[in-house]
Write a protein that holds these residues in place. Structure first.
Motif: not given
Lengths: 303, 95
Positions: A79-91
């Motif tokens: 859940l932490y790794l996929t938290h706030g996942i977006r199509a463009r922004v690459q964290t």
């Protein structure tokens, strides 16, 4: 906008804490319940609770509790790794999560083929659980994979999957597959069928358990040896086991880290290979085609 | 009584040691596998990745028999003596 940011960070910290807390809880539980021991002892998993059940009492041991806590920790980590996942922004964490998913997808693609693409979450879960369980011995926990019950459970799960995919062409085809070259060899085929889960369970359990036993024996031997060598020194110097600095750590890198990760990988690859080789693809397609033709003919005759 | 327990413990340890003779087989087999893998990498250095992963996989499969022996040895050392001594004590108490 700022408030949203704050909430994001709070959830972030909460998830991280959720992934670490189960492991801390396991360590605390271990410290609280470990019996006082003198010197070095090799014991199995500790029994926490024995629940009365109609057929046989259900025994809840350290390995069950530890593996559930590790599962919780892995879930929170995902859940932490996929938290706030977006199509463009690459964290950075999104890249890590994408890398993990792509690696497992590639593994499935190479070893199993397109038909089994839906197997990726299962294999990734097994890989993560196995690796984290073996690595939990680095925290001083009892690794669940050095308990035969845990690995046998996984192996039985894989065996059920294998049998399910062999049954895909109907039970008659499954029974016929035992008399494959000649009918006389049927007992041998049955034995080799049963040997699959047994060898999978024993391989994983034996590797981890033998590693921990060898580490304990080496640590005990080094303590005795340093007592012989430096025992004559006065005071604190005589009691301190100098040889136990560093040497067991090098062994631990092999037995805990390398062997644990390797066994997790091997278990996953074996699962993939056994399941994909159990599935008779050509016959399944033939059967499917035949059924479709039959259906068409029936429809024509009805018309 | 003590003699009987001593014989049980000694025979369990002896059996565990004999079981581990099976360690010879996987040792030789894995050694052969690694030697061939080294030859293959020497001949075609670019195929190192594929050869290494295949070799590790084969080694693990070859290790299976050794691990069966290991499991039997562990059972003989840690599980069997307790069970057998309990059995002996209960039969002696019954007599």
């Amino acid at each position: 906008m700022k408030q949203k940011n704050l909430r994001f960070y709070v959830v972030d910290v909460l998830l991280l804490a959720l992934s670490i807390l189960p492991l801390l809880a396991a360590i605390v539980l271990k410290i609280l319940t470990a019996p006082p021991s003198e010197g070095i002892s090799i014991t199995g998993a500790q029994i926490y609770v024995t629940l009365p059940m109609p057929i046989q009492p259900l025994i809840i041991t350290e390995s069950q509790i530890n593996s559930w806590l590790i599962m919780l920790s892995i879930a929170a980590l995902c859940l932490y790794l996929t938290h706030g996942i977006r199509a463009r922004v690459q964290t950075r964490r999104q890249l890590l999560a994408e890398w993990i998913v792509e690696t497992v997808d590639n593994m499935i693609h190479e070893n199993m083929g397109e038909y089994f693409a839906a197997f990726a979450p299962f294999v990734a879960g097994m890989l993560a659980l196995s690796a984290f369980s073996s690595l939990s011995s680095l925290l001083g926990l009892y690794p669940p994979t050095s308990d035969l019950n845990v690995t046998a459970g996984w192996a039985i799960l894989v065996f059920i999957l294998i049998t399910y995919y062999k049954m895909k062409c109907g039970p008659w085809h499954y029974i016929k597959s035992f008399g494959d070259p000649v009918v006389v060899l049927a007992p041998m085929n049955v034995i080799s069928e049963v040997a699959t889960p047994i060898s999978m369970a024993f391989r994983h359990y034996g590797n981890i358990l033998s590693g921990s036993i060898v580490s304990v024996l080496v640590a005990a031997g080094l303590a005795g040896l340093s007592e012989r060598l430096f025992g004559a020194l006065p005071g604190f110097l005589g009691d301190f086991p100098f040889l136990r600095i560093g040497i067991p750590a090098a062994l631990s890198v092999y037995f805990d880290v390398f062997s644990g990760c390797l066994q997790a990988y091997i278990f996953a690859v074996l699962t993939m290979l056994y399941v994909s080789s159990a599935f008779p693809k050509d016959e399944y397609e033939q059967r499917k085609r035949r059924r479709a033709e039959k259906k068409q003919r029936l429809q024509k005759s009805e018309q | 009584m003590e003699l009987a327990i001593g014989i049980i413990l000694g025979c369990c340890a002896l059996g565990a040691g004999l079981a581990m003779i099976a360690g010879i087989g996987p040792g030789i087999g894995e050694g052969n596998a690694v030697a061939k893998a080294c030859e293959a990498i020497g001949r075609q250095p670019e195929s190192k990745g594929a050869v290494t992963s295949t070799m590790l996989f084969g080694c693990v499969i070859a290790e299976t028999t050794g691990l069966y022996a290991l499991v039997i040895a562990i059972l003989l050392i840690f599980v069997a003596p307790g069970r057998l001594v309990d059995l002996l004590v209960s039969t002696m108490a019954g007599l």
